[in-house]
Write an enzyme that holds these catalytic residues in place. Structure first.
Site, PDB file in Angstrom:
ATOM      1  N   THR A  65       7.474  -3.408  15.171  1.00  0.00           N
ATOM      2  CA  THR A  65       8.157  -4.689  15.351  1.00  0.00           C
ATOM      3  C   THR A  65       8.430  -5.385  14.019  1.00  0.00           C
ATOM      4  OG1 THR A  65       7.789  -6.931  16.211  1.00  0.00           O
ATOM      5  CG2 THR A  65       5.833  -5.671  15.734  1.00  0.00           C
ATOM      6  N   ASP A  66       9.430  -6.266  14.023  1.00  0.00           N
ATOM      7  CA  ASP A  66       9.706  -7.056  12.810  1.00  0.00           C
ATOM      8  C   ASP A  66       8.623  -8.106  12.563  1.00  0.00           C
ATOM      9  OD1 ASP A  66      10.327  -8.785  14.900  1.00  0.00           O
ATOM     10  OD2 ASP A  66      12.336  -9.298  14.185  1.00  0.00           O
ATOM     11  N   GLU A  67       7.797  -8.379  13.589  1.00  0.00           N
ATOM     12  CA  GLU A  67       6.790  -9.444  13.438  1.00  0.00           C
ATOM     13  C   GLU A  67       5.746  -9.115  12.375  1.00  0.00           C
ATOM     14  OE1 GLU A  67       5.236 -11.257  16.902  1.00  0.00           O
ATOM     15  OE2 GLU A  67       7.120 -11.162  17.979  1.00  0.00           O
TER      16      GLU A  67
ATOM     17  N   TYR B  90       8.778 -24.040  23.781  1.00  0.00           N
ATOM     18  CA  TYR B  90       7.665 -24.289  22.854  1.00  0.00           C
ATOM     19  C   TYR B  90       8.149 -25.091  21.649  1.00  0.00           C
ATOM     20  CZ  TYR B  90       5.344 -20.275  25.211  1.00  0.00           C
ATOM     21  OH  TYR B  90       4.794 -19.408  26.121  1.00  0.00           O
TER      22      TYR B  90
ATOM     23  N   THR C 239      -5.843  -1.285  22.104  1.00  0.00           N
ATOM     24  CA  THR C 239      -4.667  -0.475  22.503  1.00  0.00           C
ATOM     25  C   THR C 239      -3.783  -0.172  21.297  1.00  0.00           C
ATOM     26  OG1 THR C 239      -4.684  -1.496  24.685  1.00  0.00           O
ATOM     27  CG2 THR C 239      -2.635  -0.410  24.006  1.00  0.00           C
TER      28      THR C 239
ATOM     29  N   TYR D 190      -1.308 -10.173  17.915  1.00  0.00           N
ATOM     30  CA  TYR D 190      -0.376  -9.080  18.253  1.00  0.00           C
ATOM     31  C   TYR D 190       0.223  -8.471  16.992  1.00  0.00           C
ATOM     32  CZ  TYR D 190       4.126  -6.907  19.326  1.00  0.00           C
ATOM     33  OH  TYR D 190       5.200  -6.042  19.357  1.00  0.00           O
TER      34      TYR D 190
ATOM     35  N   ALA E  52      -0.673  -8.695  13.931  1.00  0.00           N
ATOM     36  CA  ALA E  52      -1.686  -8.101  13.045  1.00  0.00           C
ATOM     37  C   ALA E  52      -2.082  -6.716  13.551  1.00  0.00           C
ATOM     38  CB  ALA E  52      -2.908  -9.006  12.958  1.00  0.00           C
ATOM     39  N   SER E  53      -2.165  -6.572  14.872  1.00  0.00           N
ATOM     40  CA  SER E  53      -2.540  -5.255  15.415  1.00  0.00           C
ATOM     41  C   SER E  53      -1.418  -4.247  15.203  1.00  0.00           C
ATOM     42  CB  SER E  53      -2.928  -5.366  16.898  1.00  0.00           C
ATOM     43  OG  SER E  53      -1.794  -5.660  17.688  1.00  0.00           O
ATOM     44  N   LYS E  54      -0.166  -4.703  15.319  1.00  0.00           N
ATOM     45  CA  LYS E  54       0.956  -3.784  15.070  1.00  0.00           C
ATOM     46  C   LYS E  54       1.023  -3.421  13.584  1.00  0.00           C
ATOM     47  CE  LYS E  54       3.699  -2.434  17.610  1.00  0.00           C
ATOM     48  NZ  LYS E  54       3.738  -1.261  18.526  1.00  0.00           N
TER      49      LYS E  54
HETATM   50  P1  NAD Z   1       5.791  -3.550  27.473  1.00  0.00           P
HETATM   51  O1  NAD Z   1       4.616  -4.460  27.430  1.00  0.00           O
HETATM   52  O2  NAD Z   1       6.922  -3.870  28.374  1.00  0.00           O
HETATM   53  O3  NAD Z   1       5.312  -2.076  27.845  1.00  0.00           O
HETATM   54  C1  NAD Z   1       4.159  -1.489  27.319  1.00  0.00           C
HETATM   55  C2  NAD Z   1       3.865  -0.211  28.103  1.00  0.00           C
HETATM   56  O4  NAD Z   1       2.714   0.413  27.506  1.00  0.00           O
HETATM   57  C3  NAD Z   1       3.552  -0.441  29.574  1.00  0.00           C
HETATM   58  O5  NAD Z   1       4.214   0.508  30.361  1.00  0.00           O
HETATM   59  C4  NAD Z   1       2.043  -0.252  29.639  1.00  0.00           C
HETATM   60  O6  NAD Z   1       1.585   0.208  30.910  1.00  0.00           O
HETATM   61  C5  NAD Z   1       1.815   0.781  28.544  1.00  0.00           C
HETATM   62  N1  NAD Z   1       0.449   0.748  28.019  1.00  0.00           N
HETATM   63  C6  NAD Z   1      -0.260  -0.346  27.616  1.00  0.00           C
HETATM   64  N2  NAD Z   1      -1.495   0.037  27.229  1.00  0.00           N
HETATM   65  C7  NAD Z   1      -1.550   1.389  27.354  1.00  0.00           C
HETATM   66  C8  NAD Z   1      -2.549   2.355  27.096  1.00  0.00           C
HETATM   67  N3  NAD Z   1      -3.765   1.999  26.634  1.00  0.00           N
HETATM   68  N4  NAD Z   1      -2.268   3.654  27.306  1.00  0.00           N
HETATM   69  C9  NAD Z   1      -1.052   4.038  27.789  1.00  0.00           C
HETATM   70  N5  NAD Z   1      -0.077   3.155  28.074  1.00  0.00           N
HETATM   71  C10 NAD Z   1      -0.320   1.843  27.858  1.00  0.00           C
HETATM   72  O7  NAD Z   1       6.268  -3.421  25.963  1.00  0.00           O
HETATM   73  P2  NAD Z   1       7.749  -3.307  25.365  1.00  0.00           P
HETATM   74  O8  NAD Z   1       8.304  -4.653  25.207  1.00  0.00           O
HETATM   75  O9  NAD Z   1       8.475  -2.282  26.124  1.00  0.00           O
HETATM   76  O10 NAD Z   1       7.398  -2.762  23.898  1.00  0.00           O
HETATM   77  C11 NAD Z   1       7.246  -1.369  23.663  1.00  0.00           C
HETATM   78  C12 NAD Z   1       6.920  -1.153  22.203  1.00  0.00           C
HETATM   79  O11 NAD Z   1       7.968  -1.678  21.397  1.00  0.00           O
HETATM   80  C13 NAD Z   1       5.634  -1.831  21.733  1.00  0.00           C
HETATM   81  O12 NAD Z   1       4.985  -0.988  20.842  1.00  0.00           O
HETATM   82  C14 NAD Z   1       6.144  -3.095  21.021  1.00  0.00           C
HETATM   83  O13 NAD Z   1       5.243  -3.486  20.004  1.00  0.00           O
HETATM   84  C15 NAD Z   1       7.444  -2.589  20.436  1.00  0.00           C
HETATM   85  N6  NAD Z   1       8.488  -3.606  20.220  1.00  0.00           N
HETATM   86  C16 NAD Z   1       8.844  -4.463  21.232  1.00  0.00           C
HETATM   87  C17 NAD Z   1       9.891  -5.369  21.032  1.00  0.00           C
HETATM   88  C18 NAD Z   1      10.336  -6.313  22.126  1.00  0.00           C
HETATM   89  O14 NAD Z   1      11.189  -7.177  21.875  1.00  0.00           O
HETATM   90  N7  NAD Z   1       9.844  -6.187  23.352  1.00  0.00           N
HETATM   91  C19 NAD Z   1      10.553  -5.415  19.798  1.00  0.00           C
HETATM   92  C20 NAD Z   1      10.148  -4.539  18.774  1.00  0.00           C
HETATM   93  C21 NAD Z   1       9.123  -3.628  19.017  1.00  0.00           C
HETATM   94  O1  DAU Z   2      10.304  -9.663  17.270  1.00  0.00           O
HETATM   95  C1  DAU Z   2       9.909  -8.601  18.087  1.00  0.00           C
HETATM   96  C2  DAU Z   2       8.902  -9.089  19.102  1.00  0.00           C
HETATM   97  O2  DAU Z   2       9.617  -9.878  20.038  1.00  0.00           O
HETATM   98  C3  DAU Z   2       8.155  -7.971  19.804  1.00  0.00           C
HETATM   99  O3  DAU Z   2       7.395  -7.266  18.868  1.00  0.00           O
HETATM  100  C4  DAU Z   2       7.243  -8.511  20.903  1.00  0.00           C
HETATM  101  O4  DAU Z   2       6.645  -7.453  21.608  1.00  0.00           O
HETATM  102  C5  DAU Z   2       8.095  -9.340  21.851  1.00  0.00           C
HETATM  103  O5  DAU Z   2       7.268  -9.913  22.845  1.00  0.00           O
HETATM  104  C6  DAU Z   2       8.853 -10.427  21.091  1.00  0.00           C
HETATM  105  O6  DAU Z   2       7.949 -11.435  20.577  1.00  0.00           O
HETATM  106  P1  DAU Z   2       8.321 -12.997  20.631  1.00  0.00           P
HETATM  107  O7  DAU Z   2       7.078 -13.764  20.582  1.00  0.00           O
HETATM  108  O8  DAU Z   2       9.392 -13.334  19.662  1.00  0.00           O
HETATM  109  O9  DAU Z   2       8.993 -13.043  22.120  1.00  0.00           O
HETATM  110  P2  DAU Z   2       8.834 -14.069  23.344  1.00  0.00           P
HETATM  111  O10 DAU Z   2       9.865 -13.678  24.347  1.00  0.00           O
HETATM  112  O11 DAU Z   2       7.437 -14.209  23.799  1.00  0.00           O
HETATM  113  O12 DAU Z   2       9.270 -15.452  22.700  1.00  0.00           O
HETATM  114  C7  DAU Z   2      10.541 -15.610  22.076  1.00  0.00           C
HETATM  115  C8  DAU Z   2      10.611 -17.035  21.530  1.00  0.00           C
HETATM  116  O13 DAU Z   2      10.651 -17.957  22.632  1.00  0.00           O
HETATM  117  C9  DAU Z   2       9.418 -17.439  20.700  1.00  0.00           C
HETATM  118  O14 DAU Z   2       9.856 -18.266  19.629  1.00  0.00           O
HETATM  119  C10 DAU Z   2       8.550 -18.249  21.664  1.00  0.00           C
HETATM  120  C11 DAU Z   2       9.566 -18.885  22.588  1.00  0.00           C
HETATM  121  N1  DAU Z   2       9.120 -19.121  23.981  1.00  0.00           N
HETATM  122  C12 DAU Z   2       8.603 -18.064  24.673  1.00  0.00           C
HETATM  123  C13 DAU Z   2       8.167 -18.218  25.976  1.00  0.00           C
HETATM  124  C14 DAU Z   2       7.581 -17.049  26.732  1.00  0.00           C
HETATM  125  C15 DAU Z   2       9.261 -20.367  24.582  1.00  0.00           C
HETATM  126  O15 DAU Z   2       9.778 -21.326  23.944  1.00  0.00           O
HETATM  127  N2  DAU Z   2       8.837 -20.526  25.868  1.00  0.00           N
HETATM  128  C16 DAU Z   2       8.274 -19.508  26.594  1.00  0.00           C
HETATM  129  O16 DAU Z   2       7.873 -19.735  27.768  1.00  0.00           O
END
Ligand code: NAD
Ligand code: DAU
Length: 369
Positions: free
Chosen positions: A140-142, A228, A106, A171, A173-175
């Site tokens: 993403t910042d990751e 975690y 994806t 994740y 690495a793919s981004k």
């Molecule tokens: P999310 O998982 O909530 O939403 C992803 C959306 O993409 C969903 O609606 C899903 O149905 C759609 N999708 C997945 N595979 C698809 C495909 N093959 N074709 C079409 N649609 C598809 O994700 P999010 O948290 O809203 O993140 C959105 C973007 O922002 C991502 O690219 C993520 O890497 C980036 N991002 C997220 C965060 C965060 O904190 N959540 C921070 C920085 C960047």
């Molecule tokens: O930094 C941007 C990224 O932030 C985005 O690119 C990703 O899409 C988004 O999912 C998010 O990644 P994180 O791994 O930082 O988010 P997550 O909410 O999964 O976890 C936040 C922190 O909390 C992380 O250090 C792991 C910890 N955690 C997470 C879960 C789900 C726990 O301790 N317990 C949990 O059950």
């Protein structure tokens, strides 16, 4: 003839950030724009996030897969797209550890397909691109890897746009790979794109697999709050509407070809976030609400750490501030209150997304931790 409305192709618009972005854009531009939401509707995509915009004449939903050339090119054949905002991705780090392949498919192939189809539609015979067209890749910042906690007396380090990429999870690495493909398009074809690298978002409509909504949901149900490792990993939290605003501003004011980091200098340890959520729940739940009985610090449970867990993220947003003029509007104290309030008021939404497959996911991810 009336001016043509600016037409946006938003991929992944039914997800967390995508749906908030669509709300932000309609609030800001109302009927001056057209938005086509292109989404596969995976477990993370939910059209209920957009029920209030469904009836608009200037909103169109197309079910499709970003890895499928036919699906994507048919949108370009049908509509004259001016802006592509590419959110669609697999986004959860824990899932990427269990099943990396779908992330490569994806996030990497999907981005390449989006770029190819967009290039086909926008590139002219002489190799130049139609004036005014723009593609924004949401990243993403990751991708920058993990920062150390500053030692006493030491200046903290931050992620800048110049920080070398060093992703650790499947994740990230793919981004990172997807960012490199966008950069290659910019350098090779002069493709009109920007990349934004944002820190952790929080707000309404976030799927309860991510830290903040998961903790709210579990606390209300009186279930364990799985922390975690030592709970001291640091994330830099940004209210989702400020991310939406940053994307819009980079699209309109950013210099083409540039990358912009988005973040609001709001670093917190995970354990601090959990305490804030518990305090906010107790503050907002009315005395007669029976869910109050469930909310307790005793639910906090330390569990086995995430594999390859990045220690600290922290964004330096200097460039987007100085070049684009972006600054966040919502401080964490306000943002977290708004978020907890939204989850309290939208129990049906939560119940819908946590029925069925979510239970299986939760069991697999947390039962042996
Ligand atoms: P999310 O998982 O909530 O939403 C992803 C959306 O993409 C969903 O609606 C899903 O149905 C759609 N999708 C997945 N595979 C698809 C495909 N093959 N074709 C079409 N649609 C598809 O994700 P999010 O948290 O809203 O993140 C959105 C973007 O922002 C991502 O690219 C993520 O890497 C980036 N991002 C997220 C965060 C965060 O904190 N959540 C921070 C920085 C960047
Ligand atoms: O930094 C941007 C990224 O932030 C985005 O690119 C990703 O899409 C988004 O999912 C998010 O990644 P994180 O791994 O930082 O988010 P997550 O909410 O999964 O976890 C936040 C922190 O909390 C992380 O250090 C792991 C910890 N955690 C997470 C879960 C789900 C726990 O301790 N317990 C949990 O059950």
């Amino acid at each position: 003839m009336a001016d043509k409305k600016r037409t946006y192709l938003v991929t992944g618009g039914a997800g967390f950030i995508g749906s908030n972005y669509i709300h932000y854009m309609f609030d800001k531009y109302d009927d001056q724009i057209i938005i086509i939401n292109f989404d596969k509707l995976t477990y993370a995509g939910n059209l209920a996030n957009l029920s209030d915009v469904e009836g608009r004449d200037n909103y169109i939903f197309v079910k499709g897969d970003v890895t499928d050339r036919k699906d994507v090119s048919s949108v370009f054949e049908k509509y004259d797209i001016d802006r592509v905002v590419h959110f669609a991705a697999e986004s959860h780090v824990d899932r990427s550890i269990v099943d990396p392949e779908i992330f490569v498919r994806t996030n990497v192939l999907g981005t390449a397909t989006m770029l190819n189809c967009t290039r086909d539609a926008w590139q002219q015979e002489d190799g130049s691109f139609i004036e005014g067209k723009r593609f924004l890749h949401v990243s993403t910042d990751e991708v920058y890897g993990s920062l150390q906690e500053p030692k006493e007396g030491e200046e903290p380090s931050y992620f800048y746009e110049t920080t070398p990429y060093d992703p650790h999870s499947p994740y990230s690495a793919s981004k990172a790979s997807s960012d490199f493909i966008v950069k290659a398009y910019i350098d090779t074809y002069g493709f009109p794109a920007n990349i934004t690298n944002c820190s952790n978002n929080y707000g309404a409509y976030q799927f309860p697999e991510k830290l903040i909504p998961l903790m709210i949901h579990n606390a209300l149900e009186g279930k364990a709050l799985p922390v975690y490792g030592d709970g001291k990993n640091v994330r830099d939290w940004l209210y989702v509407m400020d991310h939406a605003k940053g994307i819009d501003m980079v699209m309109e004011k950013g210099k083409l070809g540039e990358t912009y980091n988005i973040g609001g200098h709001n670093e917190r340890q995970n354990i601090q976030i959990i305490h804030t959520i518990l305090d906010t729940l107790m503050e907002l739940l009315p005395p007669e609400d029976t869910r109050r009985m469930n909310v307790s610090k005793d639910l906090i449970t330390y569990v086995t750490d995430r594999l390859g867990h990045d220690r600290r993220y922290a964004i330096a947003p200097d460039k987007i501030k100085s070049e684009v003029g972006w600054e966040p509007d919502t401080c964490f104290e306000d943002g977290i209150r708004l978020t907890v309030k939204w989850y309290l008021e939208n129990e049906d939404w939560v119940n819908n997304v946590t029925s069925g497959d979510y239970q299986k996911y939760y069991e697999e991810m947390y039962s042996n931790r």
